[in-house]
Design a protein around this motif. Sequence first.
Motif, PDB file in Angstrom:
ATOM      1  N   ASN A 115      -7.381  10.387   4.234  1.00  0.00           N
ATOM      2  CA  ASN A 115      -7.879  10.094   2.696  1.00  0.00           C
ATOM      3  C   ASN A 115      -8.631   8.826   2.065  1.00  0.00           C
ATOM      4  OD1 ASN A 115      -6.522  11.592   0.058  1.00  0.00           O
ATOM      5  ND2 ASN A 115      -5.976  12.862   1.132  1.00  0.00           N
ATOM      6  N   THR A 116      -9.627   9.562   1.040  1.00  0.00           N
ATOM      7  CA  THR A 116      -9.969   8.441   0.938  1.00  0.00           C
ATOM      8  C   THR A 116      -9.149   8.410  -0.835  1.00  0.00           C
ATOM      9  OG1 THR A 116     -12.072   9.453  -0.080  1.00  0.00           O
ATOM     10  CG2 THR A 116     -12.308   8.273   1.836  1.00  0.00           C
ATOM     11  N   VAL A 117      -9.398   9.431  -1.736  1.00  0.00           N
ATOM     12  CA  VAL A 117      -8.387   9.422  -2.516  1.00  0.00           C
ATOM     13  C   VAL A 117      -6.648   8.714  -2.391  1.00  0.00           C
ATOM     14  CG1 VAL A 117      -6.826  10.559  -4.576  1.00  0.00           C
ATOM     15  CG2 VAL A 117      -9.257  10.663  -3.864  1.00  0.00           C
ATOM     16  N   ILE A 118      -5.836   8.899  -1.360  1.00  0.00           N
ATOM     17  CA  ILE A 118      -4.549   7.772  -1.547  1.00  0.00           C
ATOM     18  C   ILE A 118      -5.064   6.644  -1.452  1.00  0.00           C
ATOM     19  CG2 ILE A 118      -2.341   7.604   0.179  1.00  0.00           C
ATOM     20  CD1 ILE A 118      -2.607  10.648   0.247  1.00  0.00           C
ATOM     21  N   ASN A 119      -5.956   6.946  -0.031  1.00  0.00           N
ATOM     22  CA  ASN A 119      -5.798   4.611   0.265  1.00  0.00           C
ATOM     23  C   ASN A 119      -6.548   3.816  -0.873  1.00  0.00           C
ATOM     24  OD1 ASN A 119      -6.001   5.347   3.230  1.00  0.00           O
ATOM     25  ND2 ASN A 119      -8.103   6.134   3.168  1.00  0.00           N
ATOM     26  N   THR A 120      -7.279   4.829  -1.788  1.00  0.00           N
ATOM     27  CA  THR A 120      -7.687   3.923  -2.786  1.00  0.00           C
ATOM     28  C   THR A 120      -6.789   3.214  -3.263  1.00  0.00           C
ATOM     29  OG1 THR A 120      -9.389   5.592  -3.579  1.00  0.00           O
ATOM     30  CG2 THR A 120      -9.266   4.036  -5.733  1.00  0.00           C
ATOM     31  N   GLU A 121      -5.217   4.083  -3.947  1.00  0.00           N
ATOM     32  CA  GLU A 121      -4.141   3.507  -4.201  1.00  0.00           C
ATOM     33  C   GLU A 121      -3.843   2.801  -3.368  1.00  0.00           C
ATOM     34  OE1 GLU A 121      -3.507   4.033  -7.459  1.00  0.00           O
ATOM     35  OE2 GLU A 121      -5.042   5.172  -6.814  1.00  0.00           O
ATOM     36  N   LEU A 122      -3.799   2.835  -1.945  1.00  0.00           N
ATOM     37  CA  LEU A 122      -2.706   1.807  -0.826  1.00  0.00           C
ATOM     38  C   LEU A 122      -3.358   1.220  -1.469  1.00  0.00           C
ATOM     39  CD1 LEU A 122      -2.959   4.657   1.857  1.00  0.00           C
ATOM     40  CD2 LEU A 122      -0.486   2.976   0.291  1.00  0.00           C
ATOM     41  N   ARG A 123      -4.891   0.962  -1.583  1.00  0.00           N
ATOM     42  CA  ARG A 123      -5.707  -0.611  -1.198  1.00  0.00           C
ATOM     43  C   ARG A 123      -5.597  -1.887  -2.421  1.00  0.00           C
ATOM     44  NH1 ARG A 123     -10.140  -1.219   2.045  1.00  0.00           N
ATOM     45  NH2 ARG A 123     -10.792   1.584   2.909  1.00  0.00           N
ATOM     46  N   LYS A 124      -5.290  -0.460  -3.311  1.00  0.00           N
ATOM     47  CA  LYS A 124      -4.454  -1.883  -5.146  1.00  0.00           C
ATOM     48  C   LYS A 124      -3.532  -3.309  -4.713  1.00  0.00           C
ATOM     49  CE  LYS A 124      -6.000   1.634  -8.049  1.00  0.00           C
ATOM     50  NZ  LYS A 124      -5.369   2.764  -9.216  1.00  0.00           N
ATOM     51  N   ILE A 125      -2.676  -2.748  -3.401  1.00  0.00           N
ATOM     52  CA  ILE A 125      -2.230  -3.194  -3.144  1.00  0.00           C
ATOM     53  C   ILE A 125      -1.922  -3.874  -1.555  1.00  0.00           C
ATOM     54  CG2 ILE A 125       0.969  -3.239  -3.122  1.00  0.00           C
ATOM     55  CD1 ILE A 125       0.972  -0.209  -4.256  1.00  0.00           C
ATOM     56  N   TYR A 126      -2.678  -3.179  -0.898  1.00  0.00           N
ATOM     57  CA  TYR A 126      -2.515  -4.074   0.728  1.00  0.00           C
ATOM     58  C   TYR A 126      -4.596  -3.968   1.373  1.00  0.00           C
ATOM     59  CZ  TYR A 126       2.463  -1.307   0.120  1.00  0.00           C
ATOM     60  OH  TYR A 126       3.217  -2.044   0.280  1.00  0.00           O
ATOM     61  N   ASN A 127      -4.570  -4.434   1.953  1.00  0.00           N
ATOM     62  CA  ASN A 127      -5.691  -5.086   2.531  1.00  0.00           C
ATOM     63  C   ASN A 127      -5.764  -4.594   3.706  1.00  0.00           C
ATOM     64  OD1 ASN A 127      -8.656  -5.944   3.822  1.00  0.00           O
ATOM     65  ND2 ASN A 127      -6.578  -8.438   4.736  1.00  0.00           N
ATOM     66  N   MET A 128      -6.193  -3.598   3.955  1.00  0.00           N
ATOM     67  CA  MET A 128      -6.741  -2.567   5.208  1.00  0.00           C
ATOM     68  C   MET A 128      -7.916  -2.376   5.451  1.00  0.00           C
ATOM     69  SD  MET A 128      -4.497   0.591   2.331  1.00  0.00           S
ATOM     70  CE  MET A 128      -5.462   2.244   3.832  1.00  0.00           C
ATOM     71  N   ASP A 129      -7.879  -1.851   7.118  1.00  0.00           N
ATOM     72  CA  ASP A 129      -8.958  -2.029   7.822  1.00  0.00           C
ATOM     73  C   ASP A 129      -9.613  -0.697   8.477  1.00  0.00           C
ATOM     74  OD1 ASP A 129     -11.154  -2.830   9.115  1.00  0.00           O
ATOM     75  OD2 ASP A 129     -10.457  -3.439  11.376  1.00  0.00           O
ATOM     76  N   ILE A 130     -10.211   0.009   8.043  1.00  0.00           N
ATOM     77  CA  ILE A 130      -9.872   1.460   8.554  1.00  0.00           C
ATOM     78  C   ILE A 130     -11.486   1.597   8.888  1.00  0.00           C
ATOM     79  CG2 ILE A 130     -10.148   3.908   7.457  1.00  0.00           C
ATOM     80  CD1 ILE A 130      -8.054   2.757   5.424  1.00  0.00           C
ATOM     81  N   LEU A 131     -12.218   2.157  10.380  1.00  0.00           N
ATOM     82  CA  LEU A 131     -12.267   2.209  10.681  1.00  0.00           C
ATOM     83  C   LEU A 131     -13.641   3.677  10.393  1.00  0.00           C
ATOM     84  CD1 LEU A 131     -13.172   0.082  13.147  1.00  0.00           C
ATOM     85  CD2 LEU A 131     -14.071  -0.731  10.937  1.00  0.00           C
TER      86      LEU A 131
END
Length: 283
Positions: free
Chosen positions: A259-275
């Motif tokens: 879910n790119t919308v939720i991931n956008t908010e998560l990425r503001k806080i966390y360093n995420m790797d999603i393939l």
Amino acid sequence: MNFIGIGGARHDTSIAALIDGKFRYRKSERAFGIKHHKADDKWFKSVLDEWGIDEKDSKVVYTDSGGNRLFVYKKGQKKFAKIFDRIGFHKKVRKPYNDEDFIIEGNRICIDHHTAHIHSALSDCSQHAAFDGWGSGRNTGLTITSDGQKRYKDLSIGKFLSYLGYAMDFKGMEVDFPGKVMGLQAYGTPDMELARQINQDNILDLCGEWMHRGVDSRDQKFQDFVATVHKACELIQLEYFKIFDRDKKISCSGGVMLNTVINTELRKIYNMDILPHVYDGGL
């Protein structure tokens, strides 16, 4: 010894093999040209025959789909059971429905659905998050941190969005509903007070109220409701992620993590790797 990997999920089935050091892979969706295709045992057998590999002389690894049945290939026949699957005479393979990472029975290994997601990411991260609709034992997620691993049994936020899809009478496979809802939510304005109150105990009733009224996706009030439910999902996911160390990268997998919308908010806080392959099609 050769190795066979069977991705026998409820959709997006695939098969892979390591044959004399050479890796082979095939996805049934591409073979049949049908989106989210689910293959039967005949297709798995035909691929193995084409590759010239005999499962009796191989180590077979397969992922549990999280459904009521587990596919096992044996001489072109299906063997089903709720707790275990018979493979040959007096041989059984149990499913990891009690939070095991995997179960080994002879030359067969059955991997827990979310554990398989984490390994499918092929990541060397020390932190992992796997979330989707559901997996083995009806679990909906698995996280791994320096404090160990944790399994989640609450209703998946993917189901929250799927309920909205049913309210709008979406056609096709449920696995596609959340992505469509993600697009519609952009047209609404979330009610933050209501979003904080939405949970697994009331989401179905809230969606049911709109079903009784009759849903029009162009209705601004309904668009606002969709945005509110989506915001509730975001808040739930943010709460789950509080378990992670912000200074370390997180490897993410499972359909919910696309879910790119939720991931956008998560990425503001966390360093995420999603393939891109970390949904069930990559198992």
